[in-house]
Design a protein around this motif. Structure first.
Motif, PDB file in Angstrom:
ATOM      1  N   THR A 254       0.820  -1.308   0.046  1.00  0.00           N
ATOM      2  CA  THR A 254       0.110  -0.121   0.143  1.00  0.00           C
ATOM      3  C   THR A 254       0.655   1.069   0.006  1.00  0.00           C
ATOM      4  O   THR A 254       0.186   2.293  -0.068  1.00  0.00           O
ATOM      5  N   HIS A 255       2.228   1.119   0.170  1.00  0.00           N
ATOM      6  CA  HIS A 255       2.808   2.381   0.413  1.00  0.00           C
ATOM      7  C   HIS A 255       4.359   2.033  -0.040  1.00  0.00           C
ATOM      8  O   HIS A 255       4.639   0.614   0.023  1.00  0.00           O
ATOM      9  N   VAL A 256       5.365   2.833   0.016  1.00  0.00           N
ATOM     10  CA  VAL A 256       6.542   2.823  -0.265  1.00  0.00           C
ATOM     11  C   VAL A 256       7.383   3.540   1.100  1.00  0.00           C
ATOM     12  O   VAL A 256       7.055   4.540   1.346  1.00  0.00           O
ATOM     13  N   SER A 257       8.151   2.785   1.716  1.00  0.00           N
ATOM     14  CA  SER A 257       8.736   3.420   2.790  1.00  0.00           C
ATOM     15  C   SER A 257      10.293   4.135   2.301  1.00  0.00           C
ATOM     16  O   SER A 257      10.929   3.452   1.766  1.00  0.00           O
ATOM     17  N   THR A 258      10.448   5.258   2.723  1.00  0.00           N
ATOM     18  CA  THR A 258      11.312   5.921   1.952  1.00  0.00           C
ATOM     19  C   THR A 258      11.727   7.170   2.824  1.00  0.00           C
ATOM     20  O   THR A 258      10.873   7.655   3.476  1.00  0.00           O
ATOM     21  N   GLN A 259      12.997   7.748   2.655  1.00  0.00           N
ATOM     22  CA  GLN A 259      13.268   8.899   3.168  1.00  0.00           C
ATOM     23  C   GLN A 259      12.422  10.303   2.798  1.00  0.00           C
ATOM     24  O   GLN A 259      12.287  10.178   1.699  1.00  0.00           O
ATOM     25  N   VAL A 260      12.059  10.998   3.578  1.00  0.00           N
ATOM     26  CA  VAL A 260      11.206  12.037   3.338  1.00  0.00           C
ATOM     27  C   VAL A 260      11.864  13.101   2.273  1.00  0.00           C
ATOM     28  O   VAL A 260      13.150  13.346   2.687  1.00  0.00           O
ATOM     29  N   LYS A 261      11.313  13.515   1.203  1.00  0.00           N
ATOM     30  CA  LYS A 261      11.871  14.319   0.075  1.00  0.00           C
ATOM     31  C   LYS A 261      10.573  15.198  -0.335  1.00  0.00           C
ATOM     32  O   LYS A 261       9.632  14.842  -0.187  1.00  0.00           O
ATOM     33  N   GLY A 262      10.888  16.535  -0.507  1.00  0.00           N
ATOM     34  CA  GLY A 262      10.063  17.332  -0.945  1.00  0.00           C
ATOM     35  C   GLY A 262      10.309  18.757  -0.727  1.00  0.00           C
ATOM     36  O   GLY A 262      11.334  19.236  -0.100  1.00  0.00           O
ATOM     37  N   THR A 263       9.194  19.531  -0.465  1.00  0.00           N
ATOM     38  CA  THR A 263       9.700  21.111  -0.411  1.00  0.00           C
ATOM     39  C   THR A 263       8.647  21.447   0.913  1.00  0.00           C
ATOM     40  O   THR A 263       7.241  21.167   0.859  1.00  0.00           O
ATOM     41  N   ALA A 264       9.033  22.218   1.947  1.00  0.00           N
ATOM     42  CA  ALA A 264       8.485  22.519   3.060  1.00  0.00           C
ATOM     43  C   ALA A 264       7.230  23.545   2.674  1.00  0.00           C
ATOM     44  O   ALA A 264       7.412  24.440   1.691  1.00  0.00           O
ATOM     45  N   GLY A 265       6.165  23.163   3.461  1.00  0.00           N
ATOM     46  CA  GLY A 265       5.182  23.933   3.162  1.00  0.00           C
ATOM     47  C   GLY A 265       4.156  22.858   1.924  1.00  0.00           C
ATOM     48  O   GLY A 265       2.881  23.045   2.048  1.00  0.00           O
ATOM     49  N   TYR A 266       4.592  22.082   1.409  1.00  0.00           N
ATOM     50  CA  TYR A 266       3.705  20.938   0.367  1.00  0.00           C
ATOM     51  C   TYR A 266       3.845  19.797   0.995  1.00  0.00           C
ATOM     52  O   TYR A 266       3.028  18.835   0.463  1.00  0.00           O
ATOM     53  N   LEU A 267       4.566  19.235   1.996  1.00  0.00           N
ATOM     54  CA  LEU A 267       4.798  18.190   2.590  1.00  0.00           C
ATOM     55  C   LEU A 267       3.431  17.432   3.345  1.00  0.00           C
ATOM     56  O   LEU A 267       2.981  17.974   4.053  1.00  0.00           O
ATOM     57  N   ASP A 268       3.242  16.224   2.747  1.00  0.00           N
ATOM     58  CA  ASP A 268       2.130  15.456   3.487  1.00  0.00           C
ATOM     59  C   ASP A 268       2.592  15.167   4.780  1.00  0.00           C
ATOM     60  O   ASP A 268       3.473  14.490   5.129  1.00  0.00           O
ATOM     61  N   PRO A 269       1.833  15.809   5.963  1.00  0.00           N
ATOM     62  CA  PRO A 269       2.289  15.355   7.387  1.00  0.00           C
ATOM     63  C   PRO A 269       2.268  13.891   7.870  1.00  0.00           C
ATOM     64  O   PRO A 269       2.894  13.598   8.627  1.00  0.00           O
ATOM     65  N   GLU A 270       1.317  13.201   7.027  1.00  0.00           N
ATOM     66  CA  GLU A 270       1.140  11.722   7.324  1.00  0.00           C
ATOM     67  C   GLU A 270       2.570  10.933   6.756  1.00  0.00           C
ATOM     68  O   GLU A 270       3.247  10.214   7.454  1.00  0.00           O
ATOM     69  N   TYR A 271       3.103  11.349   5.655  1.00  0.00           N
ATOM     70  CA  TYR A 271       4.098  10.900   5.273  1.00  0.00           C
ATOM     71  C   TYR A 271       5.506  11.451   5.985  1.00  0.00           C
ATOM     72  O   TYR A 271       6.434  10.671   6.061  1.00  0.00           O
TER      73      TYR A 271
ATOM     74  N   TYR B 115       6.929   8.071   7.081  1.00  0.00           N
ATOM     75  CA  TYR B 115       7.880   7.806   6.020  1.00  0.00           C
ATOM     76  C   TYR B 115       7.303   6.695   5.105  1.00  0.00           C
ATOM     77  O   TYR B 115       7.851   6.157   4.301  1.00  0.00           O
ATOM     78  N   GLN B 116       5.843   6.748   4.945  1.00  0.00           N
ATOM     79  CA  GLN B 116       5.129   6.016   4.146  1.00  0.00           C
ATOM     80  C   GLN B 116       4.750   6.749   2.992  1.00  0.00           C
ATOM     81  O   GLN B 116       3.994   7.525   3.129  1.00  0.00           O
ATOM     82  N   LEU B 117       5.087   6.664   2.115  1.00  0.00           N
ATOM     83  CA  LEU B 117       4.860   7.311   0.474  1.00  0.00           C
ATOM     84  C   LEU B 117       3.793   6.647  -0.194  1.00  0.00           C
ATOM     85  O   LEU B 117       4.017   5.411  -0.433  1.00  0.00           O
ATOM     86  N   THR B 118       2.824   7.117  -0.593  1.00  0.00           N
ATOM     87  CA  THR B 118       1.489   6.942  -1.624  1.00  0.00           C
ATOM     88  C   THR B 118       1.432   7.942  -2.540  1.00  0.00           C
ATOM     89  O   THR B 118       1.912   9.080  -2.543  1.00  0.00           O
ATOM     90  N   GLU B 119       0.593   7.615  -3.680  1.00  0.00           N
ATOM     91  CA  GLU B 119      -0.014   8.737  -4.561  1.00  0.00           C
ATOM     92  C   GLU B 119      -0.758   9.787  -3.685  1.00  0.00           C
ATOM     93  O   GLU B 119      -0.743  10.878  -4.254  1.00  0.00           O
ATOM     94  N   LYS B 120      -1.313   9.331  -2.460  1.00  0.00           N
ATOM     95  CA  LYS B 120      -2.110  10.566  -1.722  1.00  0.00           C
ATOM     96  C   LYS B 120      -1.093  11.517  -1.276  1.00  0.00           C
ATOM     97  O   LYS B 120      -1.659  12.715  -0.663  1.00  0.00           O
ATOM     98  N   SER B 121       0.037  11.466  -1.218  1.00  0.00           N
ATOM     99  CA  SER B 121       1.034  12.235  -0.880  1.00  0.00           C
ATOM    100  C   SER B 121       1.144  13.562  -1.776  1.00  0.00           C
ATOM    101  O   SER B 121       1.186  14.700  -1.563  1.00  0.00           O
ATOM    102  N   ASP B 122       1.077  12.971  -3.108  1.00  0.00           N
ATOM    103  CA  ASP B 122       0.872  14.217  -4.005  1.00  0.00           C
ATOM    104  C   ASP B 122      -0.484  14.672  -4.024  1.00  0.00           C
ATOM    105  O   ASP B 122      -0.404  16.092  -4.370  1.00  0.00           O
ATOM    106  N   VAL B 123      -1.383  13.858  -3.803  1.00  0.00           N
ATOM    107  CA  VAL B 123      -2.656  14.819  -3.585  1.00  0.00           C
ATOM    108  C   VAL B 123      -2.490  15.969  -2.598  1.00  0.00           C
ATOM    109  O   VAL B 123      -3.316  16.943  -2.758  1.00  0.00           O
TER     110      VAL B 123
END
Length: 440
Positions: free
Chosen positions: A294-311, A315-323
């Motif tokens: 259901t997810h990919v476990s990975t180091q958090v990457k992204g930009t402050a202000g846009y980051l999914d708080p659950e990710y 550290y569980q990445l899914t398509e819903k992080s893009d959402v």
């Protein structure tokens, strides 16, 4: 040692055949009707309840983002006069032999396809240096976390962006980010994603050649750097374009992709204000649904202000992080503000937190970009866009819509927006005609 420039426009893997634009099929019409009915006053309570728990997650997640160093694109005299170019595609070589004779040196014109992979052509580093005039400062159009970006031409006259990675030995992550971008770009083909022309990797040189998109970034236009204010109709079109790109990445590829860095500075605009999603350095392949993951476990990457708080927390990445990031982008589009505004007072510093509270309190109109008119069409679209943003920003991913659903809702909003705008225009025209006849 010869350095090679690899050109890859592979069309044989990585994506299914799908139209660039979503068609209005019968199931889409049904979903739009359900969307319209569910946006009535009786259905907001569960959404609002979920949103109330969002606020506490923001402050701990965000730190001020790096300031942008991107420059407005201008054509230098040196660029205009250059007679060298990087070849785009071996399949174009035959037709280009006749056309290219008046352009000086025809770089890579007679290079042939290497190996058995269709569409892969190899060029030398010397050709890239020649095309960019040894990475001339007058060709440089931007500087980002990845490195410098230069503007040059393909043999057929197509203008491209040459992204040259930093060479710092301390930037250990650049290698993996580069490979991620190359692998992703070589697989995707969509109207709302930047096109991939090729790449070079040799020693400490890492270069990606992609489509040049001439009208700057969405963030630049929201900041009015180019002089004109984006009206809400254009902003709505941009949101739909981005939702189409993400739907394609999430649902219409053999191996779905999570972008991981959706933000306004990664949305490029054409001269007609159509959006193209760029910068796939943080992209990751989504879990295969057939595997049961259901997810990919990975180091958090992204930009402050846009980051999914659950990710950020799991550290569980899914398509819903893009959402989630898309929800932030929607708020950014209607408010014109950056996700984090350090110069504002504390209660307004985190734009999403501020805007969602105003919306829940029934004061949505107060968050509308002050440069936009408060028309009936704008006010209605604002309410509906904020309601969709609220769903995208749900603290738990299972409560967020997928990107296809976001696209459907935005289509419905745009339809209503256009109908109200047309009705208002007709009413205004009728009133004007009556006034003119009375004066006569």
């Amino acid at each position: 040692m010869t350095t090679t420039f690899v050109h890859n426009r592979s069309q044989h893997s990585g994506h299914r055949s799908t139209p660039d634009r979503m068609s209005r099929s019968s199931d889409f019409s049904t979903s739009v009707q359900s969307t319209t009915s569910s946006s009535s006053s009786g259905s907001r309570n569960p959404v609002v309840a979920a949103a109330m728990s969002v606020a506490g997650l923001f402050a701990a997640c965000f730190t001020p983002p790096d300031s942008s160093n991107s420059k407005s694109v201008v054509d230098s005299e040196e660029f205009k006069s250059t007679s060298t170019s990087v070849a785009s595609n071996a399949s174009r070589a035959g037709s280009q032999r006749g056309r290219g004779s008046n352009r000086g040196t025809n770089i890579g014109l007679y290079n042939t396809i290497q190996g058995n992979e269709s569409g892969i052509v190899k060029y030398t580093m010397e050709e890239i240096i020649q095309a960019t005039r040894n990475f001339s400062p007058s060709f440089k159009i931007g500087q980002g976390g990845f490195g410098a970006v230069y503007k040059t031409k393909l043999l057929d006259g197509t203008i491209v962006a040459v992204k040259r990675a930093k060479k710092s030995v301390h930037e250990k992550n650049l290698g993996s980010e580069f490979q991620s971008e190359v692998q992703t770009l070589s697989r995707v083909e969509h109207l709302n994603l930047v096109k991939f022309y090729g790449y070079l990797e040799q020693g400490d040189e890492r270069i990606v050649v992609v489509e040049y998109v001439p009208n700057g970034t969405l963030r630049e236009h929201l900041d009015c750097i180019h002089g004109n204010v984006l009206d809400l109709a254009a902003r709505l079109d941009i949101a739909i374009d981005v939702s189409h790109a993400l739907t394609y990445l999430h649902m219409y590829m053999d191996h779905p992709i999570i972008h991981r860095d959706i933000k306004s500075s990664n949305i490029l605009l054409t001269e007609h204000f159509r959006a193209k999603v760029a910068d796939f350095g943080f992209a990751r392949q989504a879990p295969d649904s057939d595997s049961g993951m259901t997810h990919v476990s990975t180091q958090v990457k992204g930009t402050a202000g846009y980051l999914d708080p659950e990710y950020l927390k799991t550290y569980q990445l899914t398509e819903k992080s893009d959402v989630y990031s898309f929800g932030v982008l929607l708020v950014e589009l209607v408010t014109g503000r950056r996700p984090i505004e350090p110069k504002f007072e504390l209660k307004e510093r985190i734009t999403v937190k501020w805007a969602m509270k105003r919306f829940i309190d029934g004061n949505a109109i107060s968050v509308l970009d002050t440069r936009l008119d408060q028309t009936s069409a704008n006010n209605l679209a604002l309410e509906k866009i904020l309601e969709l943003a609220l769903q995208c920003l749900a603290p738990h991913r299972q409560n967020r819509p997928n990107m296809k659903r976001c696209a459907e809702i935005l289509w419905a909003i745009r339809k209503d927006y256009r109908e109200i705008s047309a009705s208002n225009f007709r009413s205004y025209s009728t009133t004007s005609q009556r006034s003119a006849s009375l004066r006569e």
